[in-house]
Design a protein around this motif. Structure first.
Motif, PDB file in Angstrom:
ATOM      1  N   ARG A   1       0.682  -1.229   0.021  1.00 50.50           N
ATOM      2  CA  ARG A   1      -0.001   0.091  -0.109  1.00 50.50           C
ATOM      3  C   ARG A   1       0.832   1.210  -0.020  1.00 50.50           C
ATOM      4  NH1 ARG A   1      -2.743  -3.215   3.947  1.00 50.50           N
ATOM      5  NH2 ARG A   1      -1.848  -1.824   5.589  1.00 50.50           N
ATOM      6  N   GLY A   2       1.917   1.163   0.806  1.00 48.43           N
ATOM      7  CA  GLY A   2       2.897   2.405   0.740  1.00 48.43           C
ATOM      8  C   GLY A   2       3.448   2.544  -0.669  1.00 48.43           C
TER       9      GLY A   2
ATOM     10  N   ASP B   1      -4.412   9.233   7.517  1.00 48.67           N
ATOM     11  CA  ASP B   1      -3.089   8.787   8.749  1.00 48.67           C
ATOM     12  C   ASP B   1      -2.556   7.187   8.220  1.00 48.67           C
ATOM     13  OD1 ASP B   1      -3.683  11.069  10.178  1.00 48.67           O
ATOM     14  OD2 ASP B   1      -4.771   9.802  11.601  1.00 48.67           O
ATOM     15  N   ALA B   2      -3.559   6.432   7.706  1.00 44.62           N
ATOM     16  CA  ALA B   2      -3.128   5.079   7.245  1.00 44.62           C
ATOM     17  C   ALA B   2      -2.378   5.165   6.159  1.00 44.62           C
ATOM     18  CB  ALA B   2      -4.522   4.139   7.232  1.00 44.62           C
ATOM     19  N   GLU B   3      -2.661   5.922   5.281  1.00 49.36           N
ATOM     20  CA  GLU B   3      -1.885   5.949   3.812  1.00 49.36           C
ATOM     21  C   GLU B   3      -0.522   6.448   4.283  1.00 49.36           C
ATOM     22  OE1 GLU B   3      -3.902   8.326   0.900  1.00 49.36           O
ATOM     23  OE2 GLU B   3      -5.122   6.827   0.215  1.00 49.36           O
ATOM     24  N   ARG B   4      -0.312   7.487   4.959  1.00 45.78           N
ATOM     25  CA  ARG B   4       0.814   8.013   5.554  1.00 45.78           C
ATOM     26  C   ARG B   4       1.838   7.016   6.045  1.00 45.78           C
ATOM     27  NH1 ARG B   4      -1.817  12.219   7.408  1.00 45.78           N
ATOM     28  NH2 ARG B   4      -1.283  11.672   9.680  1.00 45.78           N
ATOM     29  N   ALA B   5       0.979   6.334   7.216  1.00 43.33           N
ATOM     30  CA  ALA B   5       1.832   5.196   7.872  1.00 43.33           C
ATOM     31  C   ALA B   5       2.489   4.350   6.927  1.00 43.33           C
ATOM     32  CB  ALA B   5       1.045   4.510   9.162  1.00 43.33           C
TER      33      ALA B   5
ATOM     34  N   ILE C   1       5.523   5.672   4.687  1.00 45.61           N
ATOM     35  CA  ILE C   1       6.588   5.985   5.600  1.00 45.61           C
ATOM     36  C   ILE C   1       7.107   4.562   5.954  1.00 45.61           C
ATOM     37  CG2 ILE C   1       7.457   6.704   7.923  1.00 45.61           C
ATOM     38  CD1 ILE C   1       5.234   8.913   7.867  1.00 45.61           C
ATOM     39  N   ALA C   2       6.284   3.542   6.244  1.00 45.29           N
ATOM     40  CA  ALA C   2       7.120   2.396   6.311  1.00 45.29           C
ATOM     41  C   ALA C   2       7.479   1.736   4.711  1.00 45.29           C
ATOM     42  CB  ALA C   2       5.898   1.250   6.662  1.00 45.29           C
ATOM     43  N   TRP C   3       6.970   2.215   3.780  1.00 40.55           N
ATOM     44  CA  TRP C   3       7.720   1.616   2.618  1.00 40.55           C
ATOM     45  C   TRP C   3       8.887   2.415   2.285  1.00 40.55           C
ATOM     46  CZ3 TRP C   3       8.794   4.045  -2.168  1.00 40.55           C
ATOM     47  CH2 TRP C   3       9.164   3.148  -3.117  1.00 40.55           C
TER      48      TRP C   3
END
Length: 136
Positions: free
Chosen positions: A32-33, A112-116, A119-121
């Motif tokens: 997703r990231g 928020d979930a997309e940003r997380a 950032i993880a990716w």
């Protein structure tokens, strides 16, 4: 011997939990990231400077200092931000609010979930190594 190791392992696990260490992101979150990063690819790339600076070596780097990138705004060059999960989360939510005068004319990643996931990716993809070589 095993009975002595178990309390030690429990103690180590508790210590990691107490310090906020978290498990690696799952494959779905990273996928997703990467999809969210596709929006960034109009201006950025992991390994090369484009309209915006490269992201290789992003984590731990001070804002406005990507190797070989010269087109930073005065505002970004003056920033004292060092990129990590927290600073990226704040910046990516609303770049123009966080660094007024930035040349990055992007409204941000509001979810928020997309940003997380992004950032993880980014944390995985921007590590210097075989596929990510910092280029001046």
């Amino acid at each position: 011997m095993k009975s002595r190791r178990f309390p030690l392992l429990l103690g180590l696990a508790a210590g990691l939990f107490a310090t906020g260490a978290s498990a690696a992101p799952d494959a779905a979150a990273l996928a997703r990231g990467e999809q969210v990063y596709a929006r960034c690819a109009a201006c950025h790339a992991i390994e090369a400077n484009r309209t915006g600076p490269q992201h290789c070596g992003l984590f731990g780097r001070r804002a406005g200092t990507a190797p070989g990138y010269e087109d930073y705004s005065k505002a970004m060059r003056a920033s004292t931000t060092v990129w990590d999960e927290k600073s990226l989360n704040v910046f990516l939510k609303d770049p123009m609010k966080v660094v007024p005068g930035t040349a990055m004319g992007y409204a941000g990643v509001k979810d928020d979930a997309e940003r997380a996931d992004l950032i993880a990716w980014l944390k995985q993809a921007s590590r210097p190594g075989v596929e990510c070589t910092v280029r001046p």
